[in-house]
Design a protein around this motif. Sequence first.
Motif, PDB file in Angstrom:
ATOM      1  N   ASP A  84     -24.544 -28.107  12.863  1.00  0.00           N
ATOM      2  CA  ASP A  84     -23.920 -29.394  12.520  1.00  0.00           C
ATOM      3  C   ASP A  84     -25.001 -30.452  12.289  1.00  0.00           C
ATOM      4  O   ASP A  84     -24.968 -31.199  11.306  1.00  0.00           O
ATOM      5  CB  ASP A  84     -23.015 -29.885  13.664  1.00  0.00           C
ATOM      6  N   PHE A  85     -25.933 -30.506  13.231  1.00  0.00           N
ATOM      7  CA  PHE A  85     -27.000 -31.507  13.174  1.00  0.00           C
ATOM      8  C   PHE A  85     -27.849 -31.319  11.918  1.00  0.00           C
ATOM      9  O   PHE A  85     -28.096 -32.267  11.167  1.00  0.00           O
ATOM     10  CB  PHE A  85     -27.867 -31.386  14.433  1.00  0.00           C
ATOM     11  N   ASP A  86     -28.288 -30.090  11.693  1.00  0.00           N
ATOM     12  CA  ASP A  86     -29.170 -29.819  10.560  1.00  0.00           C
ATOM     13  C   ASP A  86     -28.491 -30.065   9.222  1.00  0.00           C
ATOM     14  O   ASP A  86     -29.121 -30.580   8.289  1.00  0.00           O
ATOM     15  CB  ASP A  86     -29.692 -28.382  10.625  1.00  0.00           C
ATOM     16  N   ASN A  87     -27.222 -29.687   9.089  1.00  0.00           N
ATOM     17  CA  ASN A  87     -26.509 -29.873   7.819  1.00  0.00           C
ATOM     18  C   ASN A  87     -26.495 -31.333   7.396  1.00  0.00           C
ATOM     19  O   ASN A  87     -26.753 -31.662   6.235  1.00  0.00           O
ATOM     20  CB  ASN A  87     -25.067 -29.352   7.931  1.00  0.00           C
ATOM     21  N   VAL A  88     -26.192 -32.223   8.341  1.00  0.00           N
ATOM     22  CA  VAL A  88     -26.106 -33.647   8.029  1.00  0.00           C
ATOM     23  C   VAL A  88     -27.497 -34.249   7.851  1.00  0.00           C
ATOM     24  O   VAL A  88     -27.769 -34.959   6.868  1.00  0.00           O
ATOM     25  CB  VAL A  88     -25.329 -34.406   9.121  1.00  0.00           C
ATOM     26  N   MET A  89     -28.382 -33.975   8.785  1.00  0.00           N
ATOM     27  CA  MET A  89     -29.714 -34.575   8.726  1.00  0.00           C
ATOM     28  C   MET A  89     -30.535 -34.082   7.528  1.00  0.00           C
ATOM     29  O   MET A  89     -31.313 -34.851   6.943  1.00  0.00           O
ATOM     30  CB  MET A  89     -30.480 -34.292  10.018  1.00  0.00           C
ATOM     31  N   ASN A  90     -30.359 -32.832   7.154  1.00  0.00           N
ATOM     32  CA  ASN A  90     -31.120 -32.298   6.024  1.00  0.00           C
ATOM     33  C   ASN A  90     -30.798 -33.004   4.717  1.00  0.00           C
ATOM     34  O   ASN A  90     -31.663 -33.153   3.849  1.00  0.00           O
ATOM     35  CB  ASN A  90     -30.876 -30.795   5.867  1.00  0.00           C
ATOM     36  N   LEU A 141     -28.091 -45.647  -0.091  1.00  0.00           N
ATOM     37  CA  LEU A 141     -26.705 -45.796   0.347  1.00  0.00           C
ATOM     38  C   LEU A 141     -26.673 -45.465   1.829  1.00  0.00           C
ATOM     39  O   LEU A 141     -26.867 -44.320   2.231  1.00  0.00           O
ATOM     40  CB  LEU A 141     -25.754 -44.871  -0.412  1.00  0.00           C
ATOM     41  N   SER A 142     -26.450 -46.472   2.649  1.00  0.00           N
ATOM     42  CA  SER A 142     -26.343 -46.276   4.086  1.00  0.00           C
ATOM     43  C   SER A 142     -24.856 -46.320   4.461  1.00  0.00           C
ATOM     44  O   SER A 142     -24.019 -45.834   3.708  1.00  0.00           O
ATOM     45  CB  SER A 142     -27.144 -47.347   4.826  1.00  0.00           C
ATOM     46  N   SER A 143     -24.532 -46.877   5.587  1.00  0.00           N
ATOM     47  CA  SER A 143     -23.137 -46.953   6.037  1.00  0.00           C
ATOM     48  C   SER A 143     -23.025 -48.004   7.123  1.00  0.00           C
ATOM     49  O   SER A 143     -23.972 -48.209   7.891  1.00  0.00           O
ATOM     50  CB  SER A 143     -22.683 -45.600   6.591  1.00  0.00           C
ATOM     51  N   ASN A 144     -21.858 -48.635   7.207  1.00  0.00           N
ATOM     52  CA  ASN A 144     -21.667 -49.603   8.292  1.00  0.00           C
ATOM     53  C   ASN A 144     -21.717 -48.929   9.659  1.00  0.00           C
ATOM     54  O   ASN A 144     -21.988 -49.566  10.669  1.00  0.00           O
ATOM     55  CB  ASN A 144     -20.360 -50.378   8.112  1.00  0.00           C
ATOM     56  N   THR A 145     -21.501 -47.607   9.700  1.00  0.00           N
ATOM     57  CA  THR A 145     -21.554 -46.899  10.982  1.00  0.00           C
ATOM     58  C   THR A 145     -22.964 -46.861  11.566  1.00  0.00           C
ATOM     59  O   THR A 145     -23.136 -46.544  12.741  1.00  0.00           O
ATOM     60  CB  THR A 145     -21.048 -45.448  10.844  1.00  0.00           C
ATOM     61  N   ALA A 146     -23.966 -47.200  10.756  1.00  0.00           N
ATOM     62  CA  ALA A 146     -25.346 -47.216  11.249  1.00  0.00           C
ATOM     63  C   ALA A 146     -25.519 -48.224  12.375  1.00  0.00           C
ATOM     64  O   ALA A 146     -26.410 -48.072  13.223  1.00  0.00           O
ATOM     65  CB  ALA A 146     -26.317 -47.531  10.115  1.00  0.00           C
ATOM     66  N   SER A 147     -24.673 -49.243  12.389  1.00  0.00           N
ATOM     67  CA  SER A 147     -24.770 -50.267  13.431  1.00  0.00           C
ATOM     68  C   SER A 147     -23.511 -50.333  14.287  1.00  0.00           C
ATOM     69  O   SER A 147     -23.278 -51.306  14.999  1.00  0.00           O
ATOM     70  CB  SER A 147     -25.031 -51.645  12.800  1.00  0.00           C
ATOM     71  N   MET A 148     -22.697 -49.274  14.212  1.00  0.00           N
ATOM     72  CA  MET A 148     -21.493 -49.194  15.038  1.00  0.00           C
ATOM     73  C   MET A 148     -21.658 -48.039  16.026  1.00  0.00           C
ATOM     74  O   MET A 148     -22.599 -47.262  15.938  1.00  0.00           O
ATOM     75  CB  MET A 148     -20.258 -49.009  14.145  1.00  0.00           C
ATOM     76  N   HIS A 149     -20.726 -47.942  16.947  1.00  0.00           N
ATOM     77  CA  HIS A 149     -20.901 -46.969  18.023  1.00  0.00           C
ATOM     78  C   HIS A 149     -19.611 -46.208  18.304  1.00  0.00           C
ATOM     79  O   HIS A 149     -19.219 -46.006  19.455  1.00  0.00           O
ATOM     80  CB  HIS A 149     -21.404 -47.672  19.294  1.00  0.00           C
ATOM     81  N   GLY A 150     -18.972 -45.739  17.234  1.00  0.00           N
ATOM     82  CA  GLY A 150     -17.719 -45.010  17.397  1.00  0.00           C
ATOM     83  C   GLY A 150     -17.934 -43.609  17.936  1.00  0.00           C
ATOM     84  O   GLY A 150     -18.932 -42.945  17.628  1.00  0.00           O
ATOM     85  N   ALA A 151     -16.990 -43.160  18.739  1.00  0.00           N
ATOM     86  CA  ALA A 151     -17.048 -41.797  19.262  1.00  0.00           C
ATOM     87  C   ALA A 151     -16.997 -40.794  18.115  1.00  0.00           C
ATOM     88  O   ALA A 151     -16.435 -41.068  17.050  1.00  0.00           O
ATOM     89  CB  ALA A 151     -15.879 -41.555  20.219  1.00  0.00           C
ATOM     90  N   ASN A 152     -17.613 -39.644  18.329  1.00  0.00           N
ATOM     91  CA  ASN A 152     -17.592 -38.516  17.380  1.00  0.00           C
ATOM     92  C   ASN A 152     -18.342 -38.786  16.084  1.00  0.00           C
ATOM     93  O   ASN A 152     -18.114 -38.103  15.087  1.00  0.00           O
ATOM     94  CB  ASN A 152     -16.154 -38.100  17.059  1.00  0.00           C
ATOM     95  N   SER A 153     -19.226 -39.778  16.094  1.00  0.00           N
ATOM     96  CA  SER A 153     -19.951 -40.112  14.858  1.00  0.00           C
ATOM     97  C   SER A 153     -21.468 -40.105  15.057  1.00  0.00           C
ATOM     98  O   SER A 153     -22.207 -40.604  14.216  1.00  0.00           O
ATOM     99  CB  SER A 153     -19.521 -41.496  14.353  1.00  0.00           C
ATOM    100  N   SER A 154     -21.939 -39.525  16.160  1.00  0.00           N
ATOM    101  CA  SER A 154     -23.347 -39.671  16.529  1.00  0.00           C
ATOM    102  C   SER A 154     -24.310 -39.131  15.485  1.00  0.00           C
ATOM    103  O   SER A 154     -25.338 -39.758  15.202  1.00  0.00           O
ATOM    104  CB  SER A 154     -23.615 -38.993  17.879  1.00  0.00           C
ATOM    105  N   ILE A 155     -24.019 -37.964  14.902  1.00  0.00           N
ATOM    106  CA  ILE A 155     -24.968 -37.369  13.954  1.00  0.00           C
ATOM    107  C   ILE A 155     -24.985 -38.146  12.643  1.00  0.00           C
ATOM    108  O   ILE A 155     -26.049 -38.534  12.146  1.00  0.00           O
ATOM    109  CB  ILE A 155     -24.628 -35.880  13.701  1.00  0.00           C
ATOM    110  N   TYR A 156     -23.806 -38.391  12.091  1.00  0.00           N
ATOM    111  CA  TYR A 156     -23.731 -39.135  10.831  1.00  0.00           C
ATOM    112  C   TYR A 156     -24.305 -40.540  10.978  1.00  0.00           C
ATOM    113  O   TYR A 156     -25.122 -40.987  10.163  1.00  0.00           O
ATOM    114  CB  TYR A 156     -22.279 -39.210  10.359  1.00  0.00           C
ATOM    115  N   SER A 164     -26.403 -41.689  13.162  1.00  0.00           N
ATOM    116  CA  SER A 164     -27.844 -41.632  13.387  1.00  0.00           C
ATOM    117  C   SER A 164     -28.597 -41.389  12.086  1.00  0.00           C
ATOM    118  O   SER A 164     -29.682 -41.945  11.873  1.00  0.00           O
ATOM    119  CB  SER A 164     -28.184 -40.522  14.389  1.00  0.00           C
ATOM    120  N   SER A 165     -28.031 -40.562  11.209  1.00  0.00           N
ATOM    121  CA  SER A 165     -28.694 -40.292   9.932  1.00  0.00           C
ATOM    122  C   SER A 165     -28.807 -41.558   9.101  1.00  0.00           C
ATOM    123  O   SER A 165     -29.818 -41.792   8.427  1.00  0.00           O
ATOM    124  CB  SER A 165     -27.945 -39.201   9.156  1.00  0.00           C
TER     125      SER A 165
END
Length: 248
Positions: free
Chosen positions: A101-107, A133-148, A150-151
């Motif tokens: 999961d981690f590698d797929n998103v981060m790669n 293209l980033s995302s507003n989630t980069a500065s949010m802290h929602g559950a189940n979104s840690s990998i995305y 963080s990327s």
Amino acid sequence: MDTLQGKIAVVTGGNSGIGYATAKELKKQGATVVITGRRKEAVDKAAAELGIIGFVADQGQVSAIQQLSETVKKQYRAIDILFINAGILGGGAIEQATENDFDNVMNVNFKGAYFTLSNFIPLLNDGGSVVFLSSNTASMHGANSSIYSSSKAALNSVMKIAAVELAPRKIRVNSVSPGPIQTEIMTKAGYSADQLEQLKDWMINRIPLRQMGNAGDVAKMVTYFSSPVSSFITGAELVMDGGMSLKS
């Protein structure tokens, strides 16, 4: 309008969604546009619809990125605009996360974006523009979104450092961080029609403006960052989420 007349632009992940809309807007402003994507059929179809050039390249593979930069250099020698847009969703709760999961998103979202920038810097003309293209989630802290999340947070950090490194060449580097946008990415992530409708309702209820965003609006912001009218802006992140992050 032809504010980008004579400019060469590369849009990764340009066969659908925000990338497609941005390629269309950049061309409308006069730029010569090249799009990339992983699926040849989708890239060829989008390129034909837009009347532009399309190359197949997987942002998740550094070797493919290197080949892409060599191809673009051979055909165009140099570019003026780089929109690093390609990305995927993925991940879940930290406790259940797998290395795959981690590698797929981060790669794709981080490593691929990083090396796209790295390989294209030598091709950028002085005075050019890079947009992530980033995302507003980069500065949010929602559950189940840690990998995305963080990327995307990592992308914003690289963006600011790149802005400093490339400033002597007057190359500007910025990022656009949308909130929920009506594109195909959710469908590609495997959500059913019912799940998509439920997710849409959930997101709208968290957005003060009570609406999802439009890919065309994001495209206009990317084009703004790519044009001379933003010549004094670099190292900036522009959040476009209808106020969603204000409620996090």
